[in-house]
Motif scaffolding. Structure first.
Motif, mmCIF file in Angstrom:
data_model
loop_
_atom_site.group_PDB
_atom_site.id
_atom_site.type_symbol
_atom_site.label_atom_id
_atom_site.label_comp_id
_atom_site.label_asym_id
_atom_site.label_seq_id
_atom_site.Cartn_x
_atom_site.Cartn_y
_atom_site.Cartn_z
ATOM 1 N N GLU A 168 30.776 -57.122 4.811
ATOM 2 C CA GLU A 168 31.978 -56.486 4.282
ATOM 3 C C GLU A 168 32.370 -55.323 5.187
ATOM 4 O OE1 GLU A 168 32.258 -56.307 -0.261
ATOM 5 O OE2 GLU A 168 30.096 -56.328 0.074
ATOM 6 N N LYS A 215 29.731 -49.490 -5.268
ATOM 7 C CA LYS A 215 30.244 -50.566 -6.119
ATOM 8 C C LYS A 215 31.469 -50.126 -6.925
ATOM 9 C CE LYS A 215 25.648 -52.631 -6.628
ATOM 10 N NZ LYS A 215 24.553 -52.979 -7.583
ATOM 11 N N LYS A 264 25.762 -50.784 1.251
ATOM 12 C CA LYS A 264 26.798 -51.796 1.419
ATOM 13 C C LYS A 264 27.233 -51.889 2.877
ATOM 14 C CE LYS A 264 31.061 -53.214 -0.979
ATOM 15 N NZ LYS A 264 32.020 -52.792 -2.038
ATOM 16 N N GLY A 318 25.307 -47.740 -3.546
ATOM 17 C CA GLY A 318 25.713 -49.063 -3.092
ATOM 18 C C GLY A 318 27.214 -49.269 -3.036
#
Length: 492
Positions: free
Chosen positions: A440, A459, A335, A457
């Protein structure tokens, strides 16, 4: 095979993501499906490939500061992305990696990107520029001052602009343009590359830059020759100093913007200039390694390969990086990206290679570029008197899997903690997404806690579900950060 005074080479790319190499593409279900990087892959295949290797920062200047000083960049309030006119960030009184090598009888050099400031803040580019790399320990330097999207667009060797015509002096400003000089806004017809954001000042070689520059026409670089130029300087350095121990810090400019591959590499990828310059960088690495081989140096040279931060696609120019990305994932499923506190901001390709000494393998030990100083000091028998750099030499050589217990990661003066399998990001004010680059950033009003072993990742925020672990992470983080105040949601 032990060598008393092995050579050390750091090959340092610019904005190369964790998934930008085909050798890292098999480490997740994502990866470099659109690119093949055989020369860097050879280093990974024949050396030690780290899956938890980190830059200290999600931007360039701080990461480079950490490598050369062995100190976390957030300890220096000025360690941020610098303009081309910034004063030298490293104090000449400060202990540095090249000074450490120099004290042990090494010849030292930096070739390529510098971006750590020059002079005292009022540089006369037409005279000897000091202090700079030479004053912080490098015997030889052939650099660009900052980045190739910033002025001045000239090479500087040992403190002097290369090829400067004294009758055409250079003037540089980051505050206002020089009267009558064209810019991307006033003269768009001069542009060969269109700017998206931030790059609309002076135009050099048809490319709009950050900052204003006048004069120095004979000294200006040709962007599409830069890779060849720096490669030859690095090769020449190796050939000239092969009979003495040397330390070479080779800072490649790819794949930072503007992406201007040599004509030989235009169209070599399916990804436009963004992919082409990665293939160009791969070729540069191959040519450089061939030089080490031809000069008989592979058996007594430790080569470290990494990147200063994570990837970004559109970073200020329209170059089809977004449109032509295809199936390629420069993040390899992580990410964030450049500028971000999430994993893709600081987790980068990280390879060590030493023929006959390092055995081929993959390591999941957590390692950081911050530890180059302490580890290389151990390698050559020098003293490590840095504040933050640890001796991870056995890990970098593949003799141990006991990497760092914890690491503070940084992005634009914001910090977070990786400890074991966990990542904790404190609350921060600011935009959640940098819309200009579509990344992000990691800013939220609440604490974030992620288990990377189960959620690479990032999440699932477990901060509310794991209050005990969150408390433990915050307490550890506060002990390391010290005077930084996280209670207000930002660092002072």
């Amino acid at each position: 095979m032990e060598v008393e005074k092995p050579n050390v080479v750091i090959l340092y790319l610019d904005d190369l993501g964790y998934g930008d190499l085909s050798s890292y593409g098999d480490l997740s279900s994502y990866g470099a499906t659109e690119l093949q990087t055989p020369h860097i892959d050879a280093l990974a295949k024949e050396g030690l490939r780290f899956t938890n290797g980190y830059a200290t920062s999600a931007t360039c200047t701080p990461s480079r500061y950490a490598i050369l000083t062995g100190s976390y960049p957030w300890r220096n309030k000025d360690a941020k992305i610098l303009p081309g006119t910034a004063p030298l960030l490293i104090s000449t009184e400060q202990q540095t990696l090249p000074k450490m090598f120099d004290a042990e009888g090494y010849h030292t050099a930096v070739v390529g990107k510098w971006h750590l400031g020059l002079g005292t803040g009022h540089v006369n580019w037409n005279e000897h520029i000091s202090p700079g790399p030479n004053e912080v320990g490098f015997d030889y330097s052939h650099i660009m001052a900052a980045t190739h999207d910033r002025v001045p667009t000239v090479y500087i060797e040992d403190g002097r602009v290369v090829g400067l015509d004294p009758n055409d002096p250079i003037e540089v400003s980051y505050s206002e343009n020089f009267k009558g000089e064209p810019t991307a806004i006033s003269n768009p017809e001069l542009l060969k590359m269109k700017w998206h954001h931030g790059h609309n000042n002076s135009v050099v070689n048809g490319i709009p830059r950050i900052g204003f520059m006048k004069g120095g026409e004979a000294a200006k670089w040709k962007d599409d020759q830069m890779a060849d130029h720096f490669l030859k300087k690095a090769q020449d350095y190796v050939k000239a100093h092969k009979n003495e121990p040397f330390f070479l810090y080779f800072g490649l400019q790819q794949p930072h913007v503007p992406r201007t591959p040599s004509p030989r590499f235009v169209g070599k990828s399916t990804m436009g200039p963004c992919g082409d310059v990665i293939l160009e960088a791969d070729w540069v690495i191959g040519e450089f390694m061939n030089t080490l081989k031809e000069e008989g140096l592979l058996e007594n040279t430790l080569v470290i390969f990494s990147s200063d931060n994570g990837p970004v696609l559109n970073d200020g120019y329209y170059d089809q990086a977004v449109e032509k990305i295809g199936k390629h994932d420069p993040n390899a499923g992580l990410k964030g990206g450049k500028y971000s506190l999430f994993e893709a901001g600081t987790r980068v390709p990280f390879i060590t290679y030493w023929k006959g000494r390092i055995q081929p393998k993959v390591s999941d030990a957590m390692v950081s570029q911050l530890d180059f100083y302490g580890s290389l000091a151990s390698l050559i028998g020098a003293e490590n008197n840095t504040l933050d750099s640890k001796d991870l030499l056995p890990v970098l050589l593949g003799d141990s899997k006991q990497g760092r217990e914890a690491l503070i990661m940084e992005a634009a003066s914001r910090t977070a903690l990786r400890k074991g399998k966990w990542v904790m990001i404190p609350p921060y004010n600011g935009l959640a997404i940098n819309k200009q680059v579509n990344i992000e950033l990691g800013n939220t009003s609440e604490y974030q806690l992620y288990n990377l072993f189960k959620d690479e990742g990032q999440k699932d925020n477990l901060a509310t579900l794991k209050p005990g672990k969150l408390k433990e992470m915050i307490e550890y983080y506060e002990r390391v950060i010290g005077g930084f105040d996280i209670s207000q949601g930002s660092n002072p």
